[in-house]
Write a protein that holds these residues in place. Structure first.
Motif, short mmCIF file in Angstrom:
data_model
loop_
_atom_site.label_atom_id
_atom_site.label_comp_id
_atom_site.label_asym_id
_atom_site.label_seq_id
_atom_site.Cartn_x
_atom_site.Cartn_y
_atom_site.Cartn_z
N THR A 234 0.28 0.59 -12.13
CA THR A 234 -0.50 1.73 -11.60
C THR A 234 -0.58 2.89 -12.61
O THR A 234 -1.68 3.40 -12.86
N PRO A 235 0.54 3.31 -13.21
CA PRO A 235 0.43 4.41 -14.18
C PRO A 235 -0.41 4.04 -15.41
O PRO A 235 -0.94 4.92 -16.08
N ILE A 236 -0.49 2.73 -15.73
CA ILE A 236 -1.25 2.29 -16.90
C ILE A 236 -2.74 2.21 -16.59
O ILE A 236 -3.59 2.67 -17.36
N LEU A 237 -3.08 1.61 -15.44
CA LEU A 237 -4.48 1.30 -15.14
C LEU A 237 -5.20 2.44 -14.42
O LEU A 237 -6.42 2.56 -14.53
N MET B 290 0.83 -1.21 0.00
CA MET B 290 0.00 0.00 0.00
C MET B 290 0.86 1.26 0.00
O MET B 290 0.49 2.28 -0.59
N VAL B 291 2.01 1.20 0.64
CA VAL B 291 2.95 2.33 0.59
C VAL B 291 3.43 2.52 -0.85
O VAL B 291 3.47 3.65 -1.36
N LEU B 292 3.76 1.42 -1.52
CA LEU B 292 4.21 1.48 -2.91
C LEU B 292 3.13 2.09 -3.81
O LEU B 292 3.41 2.95 -4.64
N TYR B 293 1.90 1.62 -3.64
CA TYR B 293 0.80 2.16 -4.46
C TYR B 293 0.57 3.63 -4.14
O TYR B 293 0.35 4.44 -5.06
N GLY B 294 0.61 3.98 -2.87
CA GLY B 294 0.39 5.38 -2.49
C GLY B 294 1.39 6.31 -3.15
O GLY B 294 1.04 7.40 -3.61
N VAL B 295 2.66 5.87 -3.23
CA VAL B 295 3.70 6.68 -3.88
C VAL B 295 3.45 6.72 -5.39
O VAL B 295 3.52 7.79 -6.01
N ALA B 296 3.16 5.57 -6.00
CA ALA B 296 2.97 5.49 -7.46
C ALA B 296 1.75 6.27 -7.91
O ALA B 296 1.75 6.86 -9.00
#
Length: 424
Positions: free
Chosen positions: A339-342, A155-161
């Motif tokens: 994440t940047p794609i979807l 979730m930290v990774l997604y939050g940053v991305a």
């Protein structure tokens, strides 16, 4: 150039090159073929990918989980859970799920949760007559709760991305984590009752109280960490540091199960895990830069939106895509690359970015149960001394449960967003 980028990556993955290295080499190949961009740009993009304060939470949460695993926290949580439900049919299986849920609120890591709880309970369950394949598959699945219940490294990774609120993501993970835990408990109770596993002498209130007192510091940790985040006392990154200090004090001076000589190995293990994740983040950022420059995310988004304008069908397609990719891609890579794609697709459909983050994390959790990458299967299989094929067959019913839960989380947003909306 976009085609060359993906073909090069695919060839390197087939050659079994580590994913972090494969991502970086793919970018270097494209830059060298173009010839008009200095390779120094690759280094700059890699540095930019890791130059983020929220990412500091990752090494500290990993270290905190390692300290708790070594410091006797998991054993005390399991003992407390066993005094409450250990006498029921499937009691130890229920204890395993409860133990994974408790430990998930400390570690933020799926594999660490599987190892910490499974290392204690799998041999004990087998001794008490539970099927070894069921026991290993249960712990592999229970470990996935480690990335849903906050704190959560993915979730930290997604939050940053996604530039999303990590605090909101943490809150949103509570509902799905509890849903998965309840599902596993109900299935464990049913299958154990059917096979005559478990049951036993009921513990007295005094025994429950003694176990609670022994586990109180372990139980307090997630309350302090999450309470501090949601009470705006500290940020998720600062909370990770608090977790490390708490784990050191409890492990060294209260429970005294961590010796000073153990600290070198604990720090080295955490640093090693952090290095792998950060290398993937760095090279994935350079890879993402090239994708953006070639307009690949926009083209994929237009293609998918051209298939259907139905939110229900689009989410189903995205889930199927993530489930397939999760079988051979690591969690960090999946989140950082996709994440940047979807995200533009889900944004255009009006889907809350926090909800989509939870959907991505749950999909990545299921990927931890599917070969060939399935890290939780490897951890639980090693503990139970099982062949890969044995545990892969045993985990099929659990995969069905997880996919049903994924569909509920996807199409009933309140499961994730109820507490988020309540906190605002």
């Amino acid at each position: 150039m976009g085609t060359i980028l993906f073909v090069t990556l695919l060839v390197l993955l087939i050659l079994n090159v580590p994913i972090g290295v494969a991502l970086g080499l793919s970018v270097v190949v494209v830059f060298m073929l173009e010839g008009n961009i200095p390779l120094l740009v690759v280094i700059q993009k890699m540095f930019n990918g890791t130059d983020s304060f929220p990412l500091m939470a990752i090494p500290f949460f990993l270290l905190a989980g390692k300290l708790m695993e070594t410091g006797g926290i998991s054993a005390r949580l399991i003992r407390f859970a066993n005094t409450i439900v250990g006498n029921l049919p499937g009691g130890l299986a229920i204890v395993a799920v409860m133990g994974c849920t408790f430990f998930a609120a400390i570690s933020g890591s799926s594999a660490a949760t599987t190892a910490a709880v499974g290392g204690i309970l799998i041999p004990h369950m087998v001794k008490k007559g539970y099927d070894v394949r069921f026991s290993a598959a249960l712990h592999a699945t229970g470990g996935t709760i480690g990335v849903m219940i906050p704190p959560s490294v993915p979730m930290v990774l997604y939050g940053v991305a996604a530039s999303a609120s990590i605090s909101d993501l943490f809150i949103a993970g509570i509902g799905p984590g509890i849903l998965v835990a309840i599902s596993l408990i109900l299935y464990s109770y049913w299958i154990s009752k059917k096979n005559g596993w478990g049951g036993g002498e009921k513990h007295t209130p005094k025994e429950i109280w003694e176990a609670f007192k022994d586990a109180i510091l372990a139980i307090l940790m997630p309350i302090i960490i999450l309470g501090g985040i949601y009470g705006a006392i500290f940020t998720p990154t600062e909370a990770a540091v608090v977790a490390v200090i708490y784990g050191l004090v409890v492990g060294l001076f209260v429970y005294r199960e961590i010796k000073w000589r153990d600290l070198g190995e604990i720090f080295a293990g955490s640093a090693s895990m952090t290095a792998v994740i950060m290398l993937i983040i760095a090279t994935a950022n350079a890879f993402g830069y090239l994708m953006t420059r070639e307009n690949i995310p926009q083209e994929i988004a237009q293609f998918m939106l051209g298939i259907t304008d139905s939110t229900i069908i689009t989410l189903l397609i995205i889930n199927i895509l993530l489930l397939i990719l999760g079988t051979f891609m690591e969690t960090a890579v999946t989140i950082i690359l996709l994440t940047p794609i979807l995200l533009p697709i889900t944004n255009s459909l009006g889907i809350d970015p926090v909800l989509f983050g939870v959907i991505m994390v749950v999909n990545s959790a299921i990927g931890m149960l599917t070969p060939p990458v399935g890290i939780n299967l490897l951890v639980a299989g090693n503990i139970a001394k099982l062949q890969n094929t044995e545990i892969e067959r045993a985990v099929i019913p659990f995969l069905v449960i997880m996919i049903v839960d994924l569909m509920l989380i996807t199409y009933i947003p309140e499961i994730s967003l109820f507490l988020v909306n309540l906190s605002k």
